[in-house]
Design a protein around this motif. Structure first.
Motif, PDB file in Angstrom:
ATOM      1  N   ASP A   2       1.962   0.495 -15.785  1.00 26.54           N
ATOM      2  CA  ASP A   2       3.212   1.040 -16.292  1.00 26.54           C
ATOM      3  C   ASP A   2       4.043  -0.116 -16.832  1.00 26.54           C
ATOM      4  OD1 ASP A   2       5.233   3.151 -16.597  1.00 26.54           O
ATOM      5  OD2 ASP A   2       6.316   2.042 -15.049  1.00 26.54           O
ATOM      6  N   ILE A   3       4.410  -0.052 -18.105  1.00 26.27           N
ATOM      7  CA  ILE A   3       5.183  -1.116 -18.736  1.00 26.27           C
ATOM      8  C   ILE A   3       6.600  -0.604 -18.976  1.00 26.27           C
ATOM      9  CG2 ILE A   3       5.374  -2.639 -20.738  1.00 26.27           C
ATOM     10  CD1 ILE A   3       2.318  -2.071 -21.185  1.00 26.27           C
ATOM     11  N   ARG A   4       7.564  -1.308 -18.408  1.00 24.69           N
ATOM     12  CA  ARG A   4       8.984  -0.992 -18.592  1.00 24.69           C
ATOM     13  C   ARG A   4       9.694  -2.258 -19.036  1.00 24.69           C
ATOM     14  NH1 ARG A   4       9.965   4.566 -17.141  1.00 24.69           N
ATOM     15  NH2 ARG A   4       7.870   5.184 -16.540  1.00 24.69           N
ATOM     16  N   TYR A   5       9.720  -2.473 -20.334  1.00 21.57           N
ATOM     17  CA  TYR A   5      10.323  -3.645 -20.956  1.00 21.57           C
ATOM     18  C   TYR A   5       9.699  -4.919 -20.399  1.00 21.57           C
ATOM     19  CZ  TYR A   5      13.814  -6.831 -22.903  1.00 21.57           C
ATOM     20  OH  TYR A   5      14.432  -7.868 -23.551  1.00 21.57           O
ATOM     21  N   THR A   6      10.345  -5.636 -19.479  1.00 24.79           N
ATOM     22  CA  THR A   6       9.772  -6.878 -18.948  1.00 24.79           C
ATOM     23  C   THR A   6       9.150  -6.696 -17.571  1.00 24.79           C
ATOM     24  OG1 THR A   6      11.904  -7.565 -18.041  1.00 24.79           O
ATOM     25  CG2 THR A   6      11.360  -8.329 -20.269  1.00 24.79           C
ATOM     26  N   LYS A   7       9.116  -5.461 -17.071  1.00 25.59           N
ATOM     27  CA  LYS A   7       8.518  -5.185 -15.759  1.00 25.59           C
ATOM     28  C   LYS A   7       7.223  -4.409 -15.946  1.00 25.59           C
ATOM     29  CE  LYS A   7      12.732  -5.222 -13.083  1.00 25.59           C
ATOM     30  NZ  LYS A   7      13.606  -4.496 -12.173  1.00 25.59           N
ATOM     31  N   ILE A   8       6.170  -4.929 -15.340  1.00 24.39           N
ATOM     32  CA  ILE A   8       4.855  -4.291 -15.415  1.00 24.39           C
ATOM     33  C   ILE A   8       4.436  -3.939 -13.998  1.00 24.39           C
ATOM     34  CG2 ILE A   8       2.454  -4.538 -16.129  1.00 24.39           C
ATOM     35  CD1 ILE A   8       4.944  -6.949 -17.487  1.00 24.39           C
ATOM     36  N   THR A   9       4.123  -2.681 -13.766  1.00 29.67           N
ATOM     37  CA  THR A   9       3.660  -2.246 -12.454  1.00 29.67           C
ATOM     38  C   THR A   9       2.184  -1.908 -12.538  1.00 29.67           C
ATOM     39  OG1 THR A   9       5.845  -1.406 -11.866  1.00 29.67           O
ATOM     40  CG2 THR A   9       3.975  -0.584 -10.580  1.00 29.67           C
ATOM     41  N   PHE A  10       1.430  -2.543 -11.641  1.00 31.37           N
ATOM     42  CA  PHE A  10      -0.004  -2.301 -11.536  1.00 31.37           C
ATOM     43  C   PHE A  10      -0.248  -1.437 -10.302  1.00 31.37           C
ATOM     44  CE2 PHE A  10       0.472  -6.383 -13.662  1.00 31.37           C
ATOM     45  CZ  PHE A  10      -0.326  -6.208 -14.784  1.00 31.37           C
ATOM     46  N   ARG A  11      -1.046  -0.388 -10.475  1.00 28.69           N
ATOM     47  CA  ARG A  11      -1.467   0.469  -9.369  1.00 28.69           C
ATOM     48  C   ARG A  11      -2.989   0.440  -9.346  1.00 28.69           C
ATOM     49  NH1 ARG A  11       3.107   2.665 -11.291  1.00 28.69           N
ATOM     50  NH2 ARG A  11       4.709   3.197  -9.759  1.00 28.69           N
ATOM     51  N   ILE A  62      -5.601  -9.776 -10.622  1.00 26.28           N
ATOM     52  CA  ILE A  62      -4.280  -9.581 -11.220  1.00 26.28           C
ATOM     53  C   ILE A  62      -3.332 -10.679 -10.787  1.00 26.28           C
ATOM     54  CG2 ILE A  62      -2.248  -8.065 -11.253  1.00 26.28           C
ATOM     55  CD1 ILE A  62      -4.281  -5.687 -11.173  1.00 26.28           C
ATOM     56  N   ASP A  63      -3.375 -11.045  -9.505  1.00 20.86           N
ATOM     57  CA  ASP A  63      -2.540 -12.152  -9.010  1.00 20.86           C
ATOM     58  C   ASP A  63      -2.830 -13.439  -9.774  1.00 20.86           C
ATOM     59  OD1 ASP A  63      -1.347 -10.527  -7.146  1.00 20.86           O
ATOM     60  OD2 ASP A  63      -2.501 -11.291  -5.446  1.00 20.86           O
ATOM     61  N   ALA A 107       0.867  -1.181   0.000  1.00 23.94           N
ATOM     62  CA  ALA A 107       0.000   0.000   0.000  1.00 23.94           C
ATOM     63  C   ALA A 107       0.904   1.231   0.000  1.00 23.94           C
ATOM     64  CB  ALA A 107      -0.909  -0.001   1.213  1.00 23.94           C
ATOM     65  N   VAL A 108       0.740   2.066  -1.025  1.00 25.03           N
ATOM     66  CA  VAL A 108       1.555   3.262  -1.175  1.00 25.03           C
ATOM     67  C   VAL A 108       0.646   4.416  -1.571  1.00 25.03           C
ATOM     68  CG1 VAL A 108       3.481   4.332  -2.413  1.00 25.03           C
ATOM     69  CG2 VAL A 108       3.522   1.867  -1.960  1.00 25.03           C
ATOM     70  N   LEU A 124      -2.815   0.353  -4.037  1.00 25.54           N
ATOM     71  CA  LEU A 124      -2.149  -0.949  -3.981  1.00 25.54           C
ATOM     72  C   LEU A 124      -1.222  -1.036  -5.182  1.00 25.54           C
ATOM     73  CD1 LEU A 124      -5.188  -3.243  -3.127  1.00 25.54           C
ATOM     74  CD2 LEU A 124      -3.425  -2.401  -1.569  1.00 25.54           C
ATOM     75  N   VAL A 125       0.034  -1.470  -4.940  1.00 28.98           N
ATOM     76  CA  VAL A 125       1.039  -1.489  -5.999  1.00 28.98           C
ATOM     77  C   VAL A 125       1.719  -2.849  -6.046  1.00 28.98           C
ATOM     78  CG1 VAL A 125       3.156  -0.419  -6.875  1.00 28.98           C
ATOM     79  CG2 VAL A 125       1.479   0.980  -5.646  1.00 28.98           C
ATOM     80  N   ARG A 126       1.852  -3.387  -7.260  1.00 27.14           N
ATOM     81  CA  ARG A 126       2.581  -4.635  -7.467  1.00 27.14           C
ATOM     82  C   ARG A 126       3.327  -4.545  -8.798  1.00 27.14           C
ATOM     83  NH1 ARG A 126       0.682 -10.922  -8.669  1.00 27.14           N
ATOM     84  NH2 ARG A 126       2.831 -11.642  -8.881  1.00 27.14           N
ATOM     85  N   THR A 127       4.575  -5.008  -8.790  1.00 31.43           N
ATOM     86  CA  THR A 127       5.352  -5.110 -10.015  1.00 31.43           C
ATOM     87  C   THR A 127       5.552  -6.583 -10.345  1.00 31.43           C
ATOM     88  OG1 THR A 127       6.483  -3.014  -9.615  1.00 31.43           O
ATOM     89  CG2 THR A 127       7.545  -4.543 -11.149  1.00 31.43           C
ATOM     90  N   VAL A 128       5.317  -6.914 -11.601  1.00 30.82           N
ATOM     91  CA  VAL A 128       5.465  -8.278 -12.108  1.00 30.82           C
ATOM     92  C   VAL A 128       6.543  -8.244 -13.183  1.00 30.82           C
ATOM     93  CG1 VAL A 128       4.305 -10.161 -13.323  1.00 30.82           C
ATOM     94  CG2 VAL A 128       3.018  -8.752 -11.694  1.00 30.82           C
TER      95      VAL A 128
END
Length: 95
Positions: free
Chosen positions: A61-70, A90-91, A23-24, A28-32
């Motif tokens: 947010d998509i950064r090459y192979t890292k995807i951050t979900f907010r 999402i999980d 939690a930020v 809710l924030v998760r990076t995959v």
């Protein structure tokens, strides 16, 4: 409009989501991370379909192979039960 969760309710819910979610700033924030860019895009497409079906959309947010979900309920100004449900969806998509 969905009802905001209290800090205690969020902390309790995070027990099921930790260590994947944090939690930020009322979000809710998760990076995959995926093996390839295209694998990440496929995950985003799956999450987009879930978001459309539930009419609750994450910031992505998509950064090459890292995807951050907010995930937050912008209209409510913070985290609601809808956000917890979307986080679990999402999980499932990320597994």
């Amino acid at each position: 409009m969905a009802e905001l969760l209290t800090d205690d309710q969020i902390d309790l819910a995070l027990r099921d989501l930790i260590p994947l979610w944090k939690a930020v700033d009322k979000t809710l924030v998760r990076t995959v991370e995926r093996d390839t860019f295209l694998d990440g895009i496929r995950l985003v497409a799956t999450v987009a379909q879930l978001a459309e079906a539930t009419n609750h959309h994450p910031d992505i947010d998509i950064r090459y192979t890292k995807i951050t979900f907010r995930v937050t309920s912008h209209d409510a100004g913070g985290i609601t039960e809808d956000d917890l449900v979307l986080a679990h969806h999402i999980d499932t998509a990320a597994e």
